[in-house]
Design an enzyme around this catalytic site. Structure first.
Site, mmCIF file in Angstrom:
data_model
loop_
_atom_site.group_PDB
_atom_site.id
_atom_site.type_symbol
_atom_site.label_atom_id
_atom_site.label_comp_id
_atom_site.label_asym_id
_atom_site.label_seq_id
_atom_site.Cartn_x
_atom_site.Cartn_y
_atom_site.Cartn_z
ATOM 1 N N SER A 1 40.273 -21.024 12.771
ATOM 2 C CA SER A 1 39.850 -19.775 12.116
ATOM 3 C C SER A 1 40.130 -18.524 12.939
ATOM 4 C CB SER A 1 38.371 -19.842 11.767
ATOM 5 O OG SER A 1 37.580 -20.089 12.908
ATOM 6 N N GLU B 1 28.628 -5.635 7.999
ATOM 7 C CA GLU B 1 27.856 -6.234 9.081
ATOM 8 C C GLU B 1 28.813 -7.097 9.888
ATOM 9 O OE1 GLU B 1 28.224 -7.773 6.176
ATOM 10 O OE2 GLU B 1 28.956 -9.619 7.070
ATOM 11 N N LYS C 1 39.196 -13.397 8.861
ATOM 12 C CA LYS C 1 38.338 -12.399 8.216
ATOM 13 C C LYS C 1 39.135 -11.333 7.464
ATOM 14 C CE LYS C 1 34.255 -13.884 9.722
ATOM 15 N NZ LYS C 1 33.164 -14.294 8.830
HETATM 16 C C1 LIG Z 1 36.922 -16.892 14.390
HETATM 17 C C2 LIG Z 1 35.738 -17.079 13.518
HETATM 18 N N1 LIG Z 1 35.558 -18.269 12.915
HETATM 19 C C3 LIG Z 1 34.500 -18.495 12.114
HETATM 20 C C4 LIG Z 1 33.545 -17.522 11.900
HETATM 21 C C5 LIG Z 1 32.369 -17.844 11.038
HETATM 22 O O1 LIG Z 1 32.387 -17.173 9.809
HETATM 23 P P1 LIG Z 1 32.683 -17.936 8.465
HETATM 24 O O2 LIG Z 1 31.779 -19.120 8.422
HETATM 25 O O3 LIG Z 1 32.368 -16.942 7.399
HETATM 26 O O4 LIG Z 1 34.113 -18.319 8.465
HETATM 27 C C6 LIG Z 1 33.684 -16.261 12.515
HETATM 28 C C7 LIG Z 1 32.698 -15.218 12.296
HETATM 29 O O5 LIG Z 1 32.757 -14.130 12.806
HETATM 30 C C8 LIG Z 1 34.815 -16.045 13.345
HETATM 31 O O6 LIG Z 1 35.018 -14.869 13.956
#
Ligand SMILES: Cc1ncc(COP(=O)(O)O)c(C=O)c1O
Length: 410
Positions: free
Chosen positions: A394, A128, A106
């Protein structure tokens, strides 16, 4: 030679004739655009008219790249997961976004947007958040720049992501609970939009995913595109070629996925796999599996696929992971689904939790529960021995420890 949109490379340089990137009106195929109340028009218009120009400024790119390197810790490693690869009989690489400062991808976007806000002369930030990762990443860059920060968060998410709420407060942000609807991400987004309408001049709204009205999906995808830009040269070093056979990512709104796919979108030899949250099961009435259940509609200013009733009312989503608990997906992903370019797989809470435990014990990496969904695809998708599969890791699981502990009775 291909015609290129003239943005610096780490900010999403690509072919203007792309079938899968946004066109200048912010459409991905039939999805996207800016469906906003009149009162929001000046805010989004100011951004739309300026975002590419600002990204193209050498000073912007230099500051962005510098902060990604020295503050976020980029490039993040591309790690060959040996034991996981052996278990599933294929070559699995993990793109370690969990090692970014603040623990998830993020922050790539919030660094970009805080610099954008400064260029636009804004002195107040709103955001948000669902899992709290975007809230923490926003509070972090606001502290870094000395800018006031208000984060909207659903009441339910405040309870299940307590460590991140504490971090935001520690960083000096105000966390305002969203008390309406399912009291999760969608409701927090509604509150943030309301705030922005009331504060159009001094405030920038840092949206945390590839959702919202144009230009947000395109802007956020460009800030996150650094993920696939790095995968390309890292894979070249390790495998001798830039392209994997598959790129896999979980999809809430879709920003980590957009970043991981970005530079591969037009290269149809690279398979794109998007993993959604099926909650307690696609047909259980408690899920967030937008591709399976969604229909065309408008949410938070964008035409996309979303879960809705016969009358077009948005269905309350559910997932054990706060970051995937959203009733829609960004327009890029709706288009990837509709066009068949992306393969979408829905994973239940139980499958994700089991996969998260497995990765922890096979690789010594505790993933965020969002990410654990991406690790659960191996029961649904078989890969060949020589396939190179890149999974975008992620985020890290620290924020989810209590949920893991309760689930497994650890
Ligand atoms: C670690 C992590 N992966 C994935 C996501 C999902 O968000 P996005 O689809 O925008 O990557 C989040 C959302 O808070 C997250 O914290």
């Amino acid at each position: 030679m291909k015609d290129e949109i003239n943005a610096p490379s780490s900010l999403g340089k690509r072919s203007v004739n792309s079938a899968y990137h946004a066109n200048e009106k912010g459409y991905y195929g039939e999805f996207g655009g800016a469906f906003i109340p009149e009162m929001l028009y000046p805010n989004t218009e100011e951004l739309r008219l300026n975002y590419i120009r600002i990204m193209e400024e050498p000073s912007f790119k230099q500051e962005f790249d510098q902060l990604l390197k020295d503050y976020v810790g980029r490039p993040t490693p591309l790690y060959f997961a040996d034991r996981l690869s052996k278990k599933y009989g294929t070559k699995i690489y993990l793109k370690r976004e969990d090692l970014c400062h603040t623990g998830a991808h993020k922050v790539n976007n919030t660094i970009g947007q805080i610099l954008m806000a400064k260029k636009l002369g804004k002195n107040r930030i709103i955001a948000e958040t669902g899992a709290g990762q975007h809230g923490v990443a926003t509070a972090t860059v606001c502290a870094l720049m000395g800018i006031e920060c208000v984060v909207y968060m659903g009441e339910i998410d405040i309870a299940r992501q307590a460590p991140n709420v504490a971090r935001m407060k520690m960083l000096g942000a105000e966390v305002r609970p969203a008390l309406s609807g399912s009291r999760t991400l969608k409701d927090a987004t509604n509150e943030a939009i309301r705030d922005w309408i009331n504060n159009p001049v001094d405030t920038h709204y840092i949206i945390g995913s590839v959702v919202g009205p144009h230009p947000y999906p395109d802007m956020v995808a460009r800030f996150q595109s650094v993920i696939s830009e790095e995968i390309k040269w890292q894979l070249k070093e390790k495998e001798g070629h830039e392209n994997p056979d598959y790129v896999v990512a979980c999809v809430g709104g879709g920003s980590n996925a957009a970043g991981a796919y970005y530079h591969y979108l037009d290269d149809t030899n690279v398979g794109i796999i998007a993993v959604e949250a099926a909650g307690k099961g696609i047909d259980s009435g408690e899920s967030a599996a937008t591709s399976a259940l969604g229909k065309v509609g408008i949410i938070h200013g964008s035409k996309t696929l979303l879960m809705q009733t016969q009358d077009g009312q948005i269905t309350e989503p559910y997932s054990i992971s706060a970051g995937l608990d959203y009733p829609g997906v960004g327009p890029m992903h709706a288009h990837l689904f509709r066009s068949g370019r992306g393969e979408f797989i829905s994973i239940t809470d139980d499958e994700a939790m089991t996969a998260g435990l497995e990765v922890s014990q096979l690789e010594g990496i505790i993933p965020a529960i969002e990410t654990s969904h991406a690790f659960a695809i191996f029961d649904y998708k078989k890969f060949k021995k020589d396939d190179v599969v890149v999974i975008n890791l992620s985020g890290r699981g620290d924020k989810d420890l209590q949920t893991y502990i309760d689930y497994f009775r650890l």
